[in-house]
Design a protein around this motif. Structure first.
Motif, PDB file in Angstrom:
ATOM      1  N   LEU A   1      -7.108  -8.694  -1.451  1.00 15.61           N
ATOM      2  CA  LEU A   1      -8.061  -8.102  -0.416  1.00 15.61           C
ATOM      3  C   LEU A   1      -7.784  -6.548  -0.432  1.00 15.61           C
ATOM      4  CD1 LEU A   1     -10.359  -7.916   1.946  1.00 15.61           C
ATOM      5  CD2 LEU A   1      -8.332  -8.269   3.602  1.00 15.61           C
ATOM      6  N   ALA A   2      -8.884  -5.883  -1.064  1.00 16.80           N
ATOM      7  CA  ALA A   2      -8.706  -4.296  -1.013  1.00 16.80           C
ATOM      8  C   ALA A   2      -9.162  -3.837   0.369  1.00 16.80           C
ATOM      9  CB  ALA A   2      -9.474  -3.717  -2.090  1.00 16.80           C
ATOM     10  N   LEU A   3      -8.262  -3.375   1.135  1.00 16.51           N
ATOM     11  CA  LEU A   3      -8.773  -3.042   2.399  1.00 16.51           C
ATOM     12  C   LEU A   3      -8.439  -1.596   2.784  1.00 16.51           C
ATOM     13  CD1 LEU A   3      -9.224  -4.825   5.336  1.00 16.51           C
ATOM     14  CD2 LEU A   3      -6.699  -4.397   5.844  1.00 16.51           C
ATOM     15  N   LEU A   4      -9.741  -1.060   3.008  1.00 16.09           N
ATOM     16  CA  LEU A   4      -9.955   0.349   3.204  1.00 16.09           C
ATOM     17  C   LEU A   4      -9.741   0.613   4.739  1.00 16.09           C
ATOM     18  CD1 LEU A   4     -13.126   0.792   0.923  1.00 16.09           C
ATOM     19  CD2 LEU A   4     -10.705   0.796   0.071  1.00 16.09           C
TER      20      LEU A   4
ATOM     21  N   GLY B   1       0.848  -1.189   0.082  1.00 16.64           N
ATOM     22  CA  GLY B   1       0.027  -0.033   0.022  1.00 16.64           C
ATOM     23  C   GLY B   1       0.822   1.093   0.122  1.00 16.64           C
ATOM     24  N   ARG B   2       0.150   2.301  -0.195  1.00 19.81           N
ATOM     25  CA  ARG B   2       0.839   3.393  -0.264  1.00 19.81           C
ATOM     26  C   ARG B   2       1.484   3.904   1.133  1.00 19.81           C
ATOM     27  NH1 ARG B   2      -0.348   6.945  -4.356  1.00 19.81           N
ATOM     28  NH2 ARG B   2       0.110   8.840  -3.490  1.00 19.81           N
ATOM     29  N   SER B   3       2.454   4.851   1.356  1.00 22.63           N
ATOM     30  CA  SER B   3       3.161   4.835   2.436  1.00 22.63           C
ATOM     31  C   SER B   3       2.255   5.303   3.685  1.00 22.63           C
ATOM     32  CB  SER B   3       4.504   5.661   2.283  1.00 22.63           C
ATOM     33  OG  SER B   3       5.275   5.338   1.366  1.00 22.63           O
ATOM     34  N   ASN B   4       1.495   6.015   3.355  1.00 25.04           N
ATOM     35  CA  ASN B   4       0.554   6.414   4.470  1.00 25.04           C
ATOM     36  C   ASN B   4      -0.680   5.826   4.568  1.00 25.04           C
ATOM     37  OD1 ASN B   4      -0.846   7.340   1.930  1.00 25.04           O
ATOM     38  ND2 ASN B   4      -0.864   9.407   2.545  1.00 25.04           N
ATOM     39  N   ALA B   5      -0.864   4.329   4.090  1.00 27.35           N
ATOM     40  CA  ALA B   5      -1.893   3.663   4.246  1.00 27.35           C
ATOM     41  C   ALA B   5      -2.102   2.886   5.390  1.00 27.35           C
ATOM     42  CB  ALA B   5      -1.974   2.541   3.017  1.00 27.35           C
TER      43      ALA B   5
ATOM     44  N   VAL C   1      -2.737 -10.988  -1.854  1.00 27.12           N
ATOM     45  CA  VAL C   1      -2.245  -9.639  -1.535  1.00 27.12           C
ATOM     46  C   VAL C   1      -3.326  -8.725  -0.951  1.00 27.12           C
ATOM     47  CG1 VAL C   1      -1.173  -7.745  -2.653  1.00 27.12           C
ATOM     48  CG2 VAL C   1      -0.569  -9.818  -3.507  1.00 27.12           C
ATOM     49  N   VAL C   2      -2.833  -8.193   0.323  1.00 31.26           N
ATOM     50  CA  VAL C   2      -3.672  -7.289   0.686  1.00 31.26           C
ATOM     51  C   VAL C   2      -3.207  -5.725   0.361  1.00 31.26           C
ATOM     52  CG1 VAL C   2      -4.520  -6.110   3.116  1.00 31.26           C
ATOM     53  CG2 VAL C   2      -3.794  -8.758   2.777  1.00 31.26           C
ATOM     54  N   VAL C   3      -4.021  -5.238  -0.485  1.00 31.16           N
ATOM     55  CA  VAL C   3      -3.803  -3.928  -0.789  1.00 31.16           C
ATOM     56  C   VAL C   3      -4.386  -2.785   0.118  1.00 31.16           C
ATOM     57  CG1 VAL C   3      -3.899  -2.283  -2.752  1.00 31.16           C
ATOM     58  CG2 VAL C   3      -3.414  -4.429  -3.201  1.00 31.16           C
ATOM     59  N   LEU C   4      -3.742  -2.167   1.041  1.00 30.65           N
ATOM     60  CA  LEU C   4      -4.355  -1.352   1.784  1.00 30.65           C
ATOM     61  C   LEU C   4      -4.460  -0.099   1.263  1.00 30.65           C
ATOM     62  CD1 LEU C   4      -1.992  -3.457   3.535  1.00 30.65           C
ATOM     63  CD2 LEU C   4      -3.365  -2.217   5.399  1.00 30.65           C
ATOM     64  N   MET C   5      -5.421   0.730   1.409  1.00 27.17           N
ATOM     65  CA  MET C   5      -5.883   2.067   0.973  1.00 27.17           C
ATOM     66  C   MET C   5      -6.445   2.982   2.008  1.00 27.17           C
ATOM     67  SD  MET C   5      -7.176   1.207  -3.105  1.00 27.17           S
ATOM     68  CE  MET C   5      -8.112  -0.256  -2.280  1.00 27.17           C
ATOM     69  N   ASP C   6      -6.007   4.085   2.415  1.00 34.76           N
ATOM     70  CA  ASP C   6      -6.761   5.027   3.212  1.00 34.76           C
ATOM     71  C   ASP C   6      -8.386   5.255   2.781  1.00 34.76           C
ATOM     72  OD1 ASP C   6      -8.057   7.514   4.222  1.00 34.76           O
ATOM     73  OD2 ASP C   6      -5.968   8.065   4.827  1.00 34.76           O
TER      74      ASP C   6
END
Length: 218
Positions: free
Chosen positions: A147-150, A39-43, A118-123
């Protein structure tokens, strides 16, 4: 703690490495099961890992995004690992360092045969940026579930949270069952049981279940 076959509270730090070559020197080959967190560095990757494992300091958190510069590996047991990948997309780092991180990230995702999900973390307030979509598209093309994790779901009111979740699910519907979307809050525990259930599912592919049977028989 939700009932899963894996006790995620027993997760232990295993190794940090700048690239796959260093991983291969210290791990027993490209075998078993790995679940990657990207994920992005601030996710909020580190906070999510700590919340899911109920350990305050398993993954180092920082108020300064972009501190995760290495591939950090955590052992669930002798066959299964969680992998915290370098954060991507944070602008306030030198270009050379950003390119180094991107190379390590891409190499791991393209060459790691034991990658099970893959868990893709997004704010949740800023989902589906270009790099997030690239990560999801690559994984689906490689037949790796996502898993798109919000994350940071506590930052939104319930109505706004569900509106965003539904919008992201609609946006990713083209990928079918390859992608699941869930809201998550490290602070409030929102979504934790569902996330652990998905991770547990990915930790038990059929081939590994057979290998763990006595005498290797299913």
């Amino acid at each position: 703690m939700t009932q899963t076959r894996i006790d995620f509270r027993q997760t232990k730090f295993l190794i940090s490495a700048p690239d796959i070559a260093h991983l291969d020197q210290h791990l027993p080959g490209d075998v078993g099961v790995e679940i990657a967190f990207a994920g992005r560095s601030n996710a909020g990757k580190s906070s999510a890992l700590n919340a899911l494992t109920e350990q305050k300091n398993l993954a180092r958190t920082s108020k300064t995004p972009g501190r995760t510069q290495l591939i950090n590996v955590f052992a669930l047991d002798e066959h299964r690992r969680l992998v915290d990948l370098p954060g991507y997309g944070f602008a306030q780092v030198p270009l050379a360092m950003k390119q180094k991180w991107q190379h390590a990230l891409g190499e791991y995702l393209q060459k790691r045969a034991c990658l099970s999900g893959v868990v893709v973390l997004m704010d949740i307030r800023h989902p589906l940026k270009d790099l997030d979509m690239q990560m999801i598209e690559w994984a689906v093309a490689s037949e790796i579930p996502v898993l798109a994790l919000l994350t940071k779901a506590d930052k939104l009111a319930q109505s706004a949270k569900m509106k965003t979740v539904n919008e992201v699910r609609k946006e990713l519907a083209e990928f079918g069952d390859w992608v699941r979307v869930e809201p998550f809050s490290s602070l409030k525990g929102t979504g934790k049981p569902k996330v652990l259930a998905i991770l547990d599912e990915w930790c038990h592919p059929e081939w590994l279940e057979q290998a763990e049977e006595p005498d290797g028989q299913a």
